[in-house]
Structure formats: structure tokens, C-alpha cells
Design a protein around this motif. Structure first.
Motif, PDB file in Angstrom:
ATOM      1  N   LYS A 167       0.732  -1.086   0.049  1.00 16.07           N
ATOM      2  CA  LYS A 167       0.096  -0.057   0.111  1.00 16.07           C
ATOM      3  C   LYS A 167       0.922   1.290   0.039  1.00 16.07           C
ATOM      4  N   ARG A 168       2.058   1.192   0.777  1.00 15.30           N
ATOM      5  CA  ARG A 168       2.788   2.399   0.649  1.00 15.30           C
ATOM      6  C   ARG A 168       3.552   2.554  -0.495  1.00 15.30           C
TER       7      ARG A 168
ATOM      8  N   ILE B 283       3.219   5.781  -2.943  1.00  7.15           N
ATOM      9  CA  ILE B 283       4.698   6.442  -3.476  1.00  7.15           C
ATOM     10  C   ILE B 283       4.635   6.514  -5.042  1.00  7.15           C
ATOM     11  N   TYR B 284       4.155   5.310  -5.541  1.00  7.36           N
ATOM     12  CA  TYR B 284       4.238   5.337  -7.146  1.00  7.36           C
ATOM     13  C   TYR B 284       3.155   6.432  -7.611  1.00  7.36           C
ATOM     14  N   ASN B 285       1.962   6.619  -7.071  1.00  5.28           N
ATOM     15  CA  ASN B 285       1.178   7.440  -7.562  1.00  5.28           C
ATOM     16  C   ASN B 285       1.451   8.843  -7.339  1.00  5.28           C
TER      17      ASN B 285
ATOM     18  N   LEU C   8      -3.389   0.533 -10.821  1.00  5.56           N
ATOM     19  CA  LEU C   8      -2.310   0.061 -10.188  1.00  5.56           C
ATOM     20  C   LEU C   8      -2.180  -1.190  -9.400  1.00  5.56           C
ATOM     21  N   ARG C   9      -1.533  -2.156  -9.781  1.00 12.43           N
ATOM     22  CA  ARG C   9      -1.342  -3.150  -8.900  1.00 12.43           C
ATOM     23  C   ARG C   9       0.043  -3.719  -8.747  1.00 12.43           C
ATOM     24  N   ALA C  10       0.327  -3.853  -7.244  1.00 10.08           N
ATOM     25  CA  ALA C  10       1.588  -4.512  -6.965  1.00 10.08           C
ATOM     26  C   ALA C  10       1.497  -5.727  -6.474  1.00 10.08           C
ATOM     27  N   THR C  11       2.926  -6.272  -6.787  1.00  9.32           N
ATOM     28  CA  THR C  11       3.145  -7.837  -6.197  1.00  9.32           C
ATOM     29  C   THR C  11       4.280  -7.969  -5.736  1.00  9.32           C
TER      30      THR C  11
END
Length: 114
Positions: A11-12, A16-18, A32-35
Motif C-alpha cells: 500500500k505504501r 509513492i508510485y502514484n 495500479l497493482r503491486a506484487t
């Protein structure tokens, strides 16, 4: 690291990416998806098309490609700095590929093994 820690850090990192996207382009991502798998963090992001980018594509396609390349390099630099500063990630490499035709970007972060 526990599953809760991983989810909280994802989530953090997405935040930051956004933030970097908003700082450089004036708006965030539409998807936006992070793995996180072992020591690799992957972001899959769909970006918004800038009106300036669309105009350059018609009037000066070569210039648009150059601007896309430079902005991607700047994005990588700022993202690395913020992830190190805000979360303390120990980054070995940050790789990013951006497809201007579809507005998709894939960013892979390889963390140093501890």
C-alpha cells in the motif's frame, strides 16, 4: 516479514508510485497493482494519456518518443529516491518499461538480498 507487513508495504509503495506520477504528470494512474515475490516488487500500471502527449504524437512523433523516454528515466530516478527515503528499501535495480500506445507501464524493483 509477515503477510500484514507485506500488504502494508505494498500500500505504501503504491501510494509513492502514484505520488511520483502526480508530481511528474499532474495526475495519478487509472489502474495500479503491486506484487511482491521473494526479492522482486512488480508494479503494473495503466497511466492516463496527457493531452500534450497526444498533440505531440500527431505533430512531432520523434519528439514524443524522446519525451516519453526522458520522462520514464526521470520517473525511475524519483521513484527510487522516494522508496529509499520513505520506506528504506535496499534497491539493487529498478527496471521500467512503458508502452506509450497503450499507456501501460511495468516496473520491476529488485531488492538486495539480506
Amino acid at each position: 516479514m509477515t503477510l500484514l507487513d507485506i500488504n502494508e508495504n505494498k500500500k505504501r509503495m503504491c501510494k509513492i508510485y502514484n505520488e511520483v506520477s502526480k508530481e511528474l504528470f499532474g495526475f495519478g494512474t487509472t489502474l495500479l497493482r503491486a506484487t511482491v515475490e521473494n526479492n522482486i516488487v512488480t508494479f503494473m500500471a495503466k497511466h492516463r494519456r496527457s493531452p500534450r502527449s497526444a498533440a505531440l504524437e500527431v505533430e512531432a512523433p520523434g519528439l514524443k518518443l524522446e519525451v516519453d523516454f526522458r520522462m520514464s528515466m526521470l520517473y525511475k530516478k524519483r521513484l527510487r529516491e522516494k522508496l529509499i527515503e520513505d520506506i528504506g528499501l535496499d534497491i539493487e535495480a529498478l527496471l521500467r518499461d512503458y508502452d506509450s500506445a497503450t499507456q501501460w507501464a511495468i516496473t520491476n524493483i529488485i531488492l538486495k538480498e539480506s
